[in-house]
Motif scaffolding. Structure first.
Motif, PDB file in Angstrom:
ATOM      1  N   UNK A   8      48.716  31.161  50.886  1.00 28.76           N
ATOM      2  CA  UNK A   8      49.384  30.992  52.219  1.00 28.76           C
ATOM      3  C   UNK A   8      48.596  29.841  52.872  1.00 28.76           C
ATOM      4  N   UNK A   9      49.175  29.294  53.972  1.00 25.87           N
ATOM      5  CA  UNK A   9      48.617  28.168  54.580  1.00 25.87           C
ATOM      6  C   UNK A   9      48.658  28.862  56.247  1.00 25.87           C
ATOM      7  N   UNK A  34      53.940  29.394  51.901  1.00 23.56           N
ATOM      8  CA  UNK A  34      54.285  30.316  53.041  1.00 23.56           C
ATOM      9  C   UNK A  34      53.429  29.753  54.131  1.00 23.56           C
ATOM     10  N   UNK A  35      53.731  29.746  55.234  1.00 29.28           N
ATOM     11  CA  UNK A  35      53.035  29.021  56.271  1.00 29.28           C
ATOM     12  C   UNK A  35      53.156  30.105  57.501  1.00 29.28           C
ATOM     13  N   UNK A  36      51.872  30.337  58.212  1.00 28.46           N
ATOM     14  CA  UNK A  36      51.785  31.408  59.379  1.00 28.46           C
ATOM     15  C   UNK A  36      51.098  30.345  60.541  1.00 28.46           C
ATOM     16  N   UNK A  62      45.733  37.149  53.720  1.00 24.78           N
ATOM     17  CA  UNK A  62      44.536  36.098  53.858  1.00 24.78           C
ATOM     18  C   UNK A  62      44.936  34.756  53.381  1.00 24.78           C
ATOM     19  N   UNK A  63      44.683  33.911  54.132  1.00 19.05           N
ATOM     20  CA  UNK A  63      45.250  32.398  53.687  1.00 19.05           C
ATOM     21  C   UNK A  63      44.362  31.788  52.536  1.00 19.05           C
ATOM     22  N   UNK A  64      44.756  30.929  51.952  1.00 11.44           N
ATOM     23  CA  UNK A  64      44.133  30.249  50.890  1.00 11.44           C
ATOM     24  C   UNK A  64      43.712  28.756  51.536  1.00 11.44           C
ATOM     25  N   UNK A  65      44.113  28.572  52.905  1.00 10.45           N
ATOM     26  CA  UNK A  65      43.864  27.214  53.703  1.00 10.45           C
ATOM     27  C   UNK A  65      44.104  27.488  55.011  1.00 10.45           C
ATOM     28  N   UNK A  66      43.211  26.900  55.731  1.00 15.01           N
ATOM     29  CA  UNK A  66      43.242  27.123  57.152  1.00 15.01           C
ATOM     30  C   UNK A  66      43.619  25.608  57.634  1.00 15.01           C
TER      31      UNK A  66
END
Length: 148
Positions: A8-9, A34-36, A62-66
């Motif tokens: 998730x980004x 997926x992007x939030x 929980x994202x894997x990249x911010x």
């Protein structure tokens, strides 16, 4: 390979036009993740701690990249980055600053706080697509990320 695509980004940016451009650039670069989006540092921290409207961790994983803008209202990216990197549960999440700032002080300070990369937002859409392609190739094909 399919496991890497499920990362998730989470993008924190207060500018609606920038959010739309980043979303379009990610689609153009054929990113499957997926992007939030969140609109400020307070929302970012609520998302990461599953508070308020982000309480459902299935809906807001929980994202894997911010991707983090620095200049946002309520809580700016610098404050949010400091909180993320001070939290044992969150500090392993790679954070990439994506901002209009070119200030040397911002670059030094964010790296000192533990940012993974600092990228100045490109001015053209084509350049933004190129940056998103490079980012996705690097973070989702080359780098090994921790399982969170």
């Amino acid at each position: 390979m399919s496991e890497k695509r499920s990362i998730i980004i989470l993008i924190a940016d207060d500018d609606a036009e920038d959010r739309m451009l980043v979303r379009d650039a990610l689609e153009e670069s054929r990113l499957k993740n997926s992007v939030h989006f969140v609109e400020n540092g307070e929302e970012l921290m609520d998302y990461l701690h599953h508070r308020g409207k982000y309480a459902n961790s299935d809906e807001y994983p929980t994202p894997g990249l911010i991707l983090l803008d620095l200049n946002m209202p309520k809580k700016d990216g610098r404050e949010a980055l400091k909180e993320i990197k001070a939290d044992d549960r969150l500090k392993l999440i790679p954070v990439v600053v994506l901002t209009t700032s070119k200030a040397e002080e911002d670059i030094l300070r964010t790296y000192d706080l533990g940012v993974s990369s600092f990228i100045t937002k490109p001015v053209t859409f084509t350049s933004l697509v190129d940056v998103m392609k490079t980012l996705s190739k690097y973070w989702f094909e080359i780098v090994e990320l921790p399982k969170l």
